[in-house]
Design a protein around this motif. Structure first.
Motif, PDB file in Angstrom:
ATOM      1  N   ASP A 101      -7.791  -9.905 -10.743  1.00 34.55           N
ATOM      2  CA  ASP A 101      -6.589 -10.558 -10.247  1.00 34.55           C
ATOM      3  C   ASP A 101      -5.397  -9.614 -10.444  1.00 34.55           C
ATOM      4  OD1 ASP A 101      -4.892 -12.409  -9.275  1.00 34.55           O
ATOM      5  OD2 ASP A 101      -4.804 -13.619 -11.094  1.00 34.55           O
ATOM      6  N   VAL A 102      -4.787  -9.208  -9.337  1.00 34.50           N
ATOM      7  CA  VAL A 102      -3.658  -8.281  -9.402  1.00 34.50           C
ATOM      8  C   VAL A 102      -2.363  -9.069  -9.232  1.00 34.50           C
ATOM      9  CG1 VAL A 102      -2.580  -6.247  -8.374  1.00 34.50           C
ATOM     10  CG2 VAL A 102      -5.067  -6.440  -8.444  1.00 34.50           C
ATOM     11  N   GLY A 155       2.135  -8.862  -9.669  1.00 30.98           N
ATOM     12  CA  GLY A 155       3.347  -8.079  -9.910  1.00 30.98           C
ATOM     13  C   GLY A 155       3.634  -7.034  -8.859  1.00 30.98           C
ATOM     14  N   ASN A 156       2.795  -6.932  -7.826  1.00 31.70           N
ATOM     15  CA  ASN A 156       3.034  -5.903  -6.800  1.00 31.70           C
ATOM     16  C   ASN A 156       3.686  -6.537  -5.577  1.00 31.70           C
ATOM     17  OD1 ASN A 156       0.550  -7.305  -6.499  1.00 31.70           O
ATOM     18  ND2 ASN A 156      -0.020  -5.902  -4.882  1.00 31.70           N
ATOM     19  N   GLU A 157       4.605  -5.790  -4.973  1.00 28.35           N
ATOM     20  CA  GLU A 157       5.258  -6.249  -3.744  1.00 28.35           C
ATOM     21  C   GLU A 157       5.083  -5.231  -2.627  1.00 28.35           C
ATOM     22  OE1 GLU A 157       9.278  -7.166  -4.637  1.00 28.35           O
ATOM     23  OE2 GLU A 157       8.785  -8.964  -5.780  1.00 28.35           O
ATOM     24  N   ARG A 158       5.330  -3.978  -2.941  1.00 28.88           N
ATOM     25  CA  ARG A 158       5.211  -2.949  -1.901  1.00 28.88           C
ATOM     26  C   ARG A 158       3.802  -2.369  -1.842  1.00 28.88           C
ATOM     27  NH1 ARG A 158       9.608  -1.038  -4.586  1.00 28.88           N
ATOM     28  NH2 ARG A 158       8.498   0.837  -5.158  1.00 28.88           N
ATOM     29  N   VAL A 159       3.223  -2.136  -2.984  1.00 30.03           N
ATOM     30  CA  VAL A 159       1.871  -1.559  -2.993  1.00 30.03           C
ATOM     31  C   VAL A 159       0.876  -2.663  -2.665  1.00 30.03           C
ATOM     32  CG1 VAL A 159       0.175  -0.303  -4.367  1.00 30.03           C
ATOM     33  CG2 VAL A 159       2.614   0.054  -4.756  1.00 30.03           C
ATOM     34  N   PRO A 160       0.065  -2.497  -1.632  1.00 28.33           N
ATOM     35  CA  PRO A 160      -0.882  -3.566  -1.273  1.00 28.33           C
ATOM     36  C   PRO A 160      -1.903  -3.810  -2.376  1.00 28.33           C
ATOM     37  CG  PRO A 160      -0.689  -1.935   0.478  1.00 28.33           C
ATOM     38  CD  PRO A 160       0.001  -1.359  -0.702  1.00 28.33           C
ATOM     39  N   THR A 161      -2.257  -5.086  -2.505  1.00 26.03           N
ATOM     40  CA  THR A 161      -3.263  -5.446  -3.501  1.00 26.03           C
ATOM     41  C   THR A 161      -4.584  -4.734  -3.230  1.00 26.03           C
ATOM     42  OG1 THR A 161      -2.225  -7.600  -3.740  1.00 26.03           O
ATOM     43  CG2 THR A 161      -4.481  -7.406  -4.529  1.00 26.03           C
ATOM     44  N   ALA A 162      -4.911  -4.611  -1.961  1.00 29.10           N
ATOM     45  CA  ALA A 162      -6.177  -3.961  -1.598  1.00 29.10           C
ATOM     46  C   ALA A 162      -6.204  -2.512  -2.079  1.00 29.10           C
ATOM     47  CB  ALA A 162      -6.367  -4.018  -0.087  1.00 29.10           C
ATOM     48  N   GLU A 163      -5.053  -1.842  -2.051  1.00 28.79           N
ATOM     49  CA  GLU A 163      -5.012  -0.454  -2.491  1.00 28.79           C
ATOM     50  C   GLU A 163      -5.256  -0.359  -4.002  1.00 28.79           C
ATOM     51  OE1 GLU A 163      -1.493   1.480  -1.204  1.00 28.79           O
ATOM     52  OE2 GLU A 163      -1.928   3.339  -2.281  1.00 28.79           O
ATOM     53  N   ILE A 164      -4.660  -1.298  -4.733  1.00 29.83           N
ATOM     54  CA  ILE A 164      -4.854  -1.293  -6.185  1.00 29.83           C
ATOM     55  C   ILE A 164      -6.305  -1.631  -6.523  1.00 29.83           C
ATOM     56  CG2 ILE A 164      -4.124  -2.378  -8.334  1.00 29.83           C
ATOM     57  CD1 ILE A 164      -1.420  -2.912  -6.989  1.00 29.83           C
ATOM     58  N   LEU A 165      -6.850  -2.637  -5.814  1.00 27.68           N
ATOM     59  CA  LEU A 165      -8.248  -3.009  -6.067  1.00 27.68           C
ATOM     60  C   LEU A 165      -9.183  -1.858  -5.730  1.00 27.68           C
ATOM     61  CD1 LEU A 165      -8.358  -6.682  -4.727  1.00 27.68           C
ATOM     62  CD2 LEU A 165      -8.460  -5.915  -7.093  1.00 27.68           C
TER      63      LEU A 165
END
Lengths: 399, 91
Positions: free
Chosen positions: A112-113, A115-125
């Motif tokens: 579960d990601v 706190g991100n707004e600009r960076v896409p969740t998919a990129e972090i995952l």
């Protein structure tokens, strides 16, 4: 309280029948066997309840008192559980459930990601997956400190990350980089020139000097605010002190007329399905896919659509188990004439968006669209009157 | 304990003004209101019912009369009877 204790440890109701059942009661009292619920029956027998643990010793007491014992009823938790003694399926299911809880709680089932707004969740995952944190990862094997450092190195937009393991959930908290404010370099000298032709509607000079006035028409490239300031001499002096170069600053708003154009081909290739289809079923378990039937690889000229069914808990948590079906359909491309009305509508929308981006904080006044077919293309032209900031700072390269 | 010895202890306790239940093991009956009866040094239950309970006290028999009588607890030396006690007779 006593009832609760008796219920938890279990009790047995026995009936002692014989010539002298009171002897049985007295023997129980002498031997320290606790009993309650004493009931003298009309047939001379006596019924009493004893703890489950004292049941075995009653036979001997019954023999000594010359009574025959009969077990009437068993009550309490042990008797309730004893009903399930031969329900092997239940025990197997319970065992599997316990094992599932014990084993699966050591694996990450959800990432579960937050706190991100600009960076896409998919990129972090995706980054976390590359570093070994994904559904199905053995939780104790995750080197959290290393993963956090690696993520910060890979994703420049993040300044802080924390990975918390909370049961089967890996909570990833991130903070994004805050863009520094634009700092105007006051040492850089230059002029403000017109970036667009128009009629000045507002002129504010903060630094420098301007020869223009509101209502005058300017051409693209005209110097609106000069970076040279005349230092006048004292009254009754012989002349001016000289010129001082500054960084020209100010606001110059003008009424402008913009013309934008966009086009689209009148024919576009579309998919025409040949009718040949293939279906593939697969299972996903902790992020690992297993094809059950058929192959999901789509060769060129085949279109693939997927449907995935994943069970969810009542709180919306998706379990790491999914069943999927992929349908592959063969197609060929064929040119089709586009609908002129829909195409014009599409281009109008694109032009309006482009104009809004060009004007920025300004406003758009009257606008008109024209559409013509030219060289096999539909060309839409937008003409609009705008009120916008036209001043653009140009540094003085000679300084 | 023999009958003669028990009689002797009973008379001794009476002569020296000592508690008979401690010295001679005489039964001791304690009535708390009309809902609870405790008895020490009993010799066992002789008859039991919701309206009448007979208890052996050695030389005497204690008859408890009432309604809804219940033998709440009983050990080798003590017992507790609860219920609406109407009367206690000695025989």
């Amino acid at each position: 309280m006593r009832r609760v204790v008796n219920f938890l440890r279990g009790s047995v109701e026995v009936e002692a029948a014989g010539p002298f059942p009171e002897r049985f009661v007295n023997l129980c009292a002498q031997r320290g066997v606790p009993f309650w619920g004493l009931e003298w029956r009309a047939d001379g027998a006596v019924r009493l309840k004893v703890p489950r643990s004292a049941r075995r010793g009653l036979e001997e007491l019954g023999e000594r008192a010359g009574c025959t014992l009969r077990e009437v009823e068993r009550e309490g938790v042990p008797a309730f559980l004893a009903r399930f003694r031969r329900r092997y399926g239940l025990w197997v299911g319970l065992t599997f459930s316990m094992l599932a809880v014990l084993v699966l709680s050591h694996f990450v089932l959800v990432v579960d990601v937050q706190g991100n707004e600009r960076v896409p969740t998919a990129e972090i995952l995706s980054c976390l997956r590359r570093l070994g944190v994904h559904p199905g990862t053995f939780s104790p094997a995750i080197d959290i400190d290393t993963v956090e450092q690696e993520v910060l190195l890979e994703l420049d937009e993040l300044t802080w990350i924390a990975i918390n393991r909370s049961g089967v959930r890996a909570e990833v908290l991130v903070r994004e980089r805050v863009e520094p404010p634009e700092i105007v370099d006051q040492t850089e000298l230059g002029d403000v020139v017109a970036g667009q032709a128009g009629v000045i509607t507002r002129l504010e000079v903060w630094a420098g000097e301007s020869d223009w006035q509101v209502g005058q028409a300017v051409a693209k490239g005209d110097v609106l605010i000069r970076g040279d300031v005349l230092l006048e001499g004292p009254p009754y002096g012989e002349g001016d002190v000289g010129w001082q170069q500054v960084r020209a600053q100010g606001v110059v708003e003008a009424l402008t007329w913009r013309t934008l154009e966009a086009s689209i081909p009148l024919e576009a290739p579309v998919k025409v399905y040949t009718g040949r289809t293939r279906t593939c079923y697969f299972l996903e378990w902790m992020g690992r896919r297993t094809d059950v039937w058929g192959s999901g690889a789509a060769p060129s000229g085949w279109e693939k659509t997927s449907q995935i069914w994943s069970p969810q808990l009542p709180d919306g948590l998706a379990l790491p188990f999914a069943v999927g079906r992929e349908t592959l359909r063969e197609y060929e491309t064929a040119p089709v004439r586009v609908d002129l009305g829909a195409a014009e509508e599409l281009l109008r929308g694109q032009l309006a968006d482009a104009l809004a981006q060009l004007v920025g904080e300004g406003s758009v006044g009257e606008s008109s669209y024209t559409a013509v077919v030219r060289d096999g293309n539909l060309v839409v032209t937008l003409k609009a009157a705008c009120r916008e900031e036209i001043g653009v700072f140009v540094p003085d390269k000679s300084a | 304990m023999g009958k003669r010895k028990r009689d002797l202890l009973e008379k001794t306790a009476e002569a020296f003004d000592l508690p008979g239940d401690l010295v001679a093991g005489l039964p001791r009956v304690e009535l708390v209101g009309d809902r609870e009866l405790r008895m020490s040094h009993h010799r066992g239950i002789l008859a039991y019912g919701e309206q009448e309970i007979h208890i052996s006290g050695g030389k005497l028999i204690l008859k408890v009369r009432g309604e809804g009588l219940e033998l709440r607890s009983m050990s080798a030396g003590d017992l507790l009877i609860t219920g609406q006690i109407r009367g206690v007779d000695l025989e």
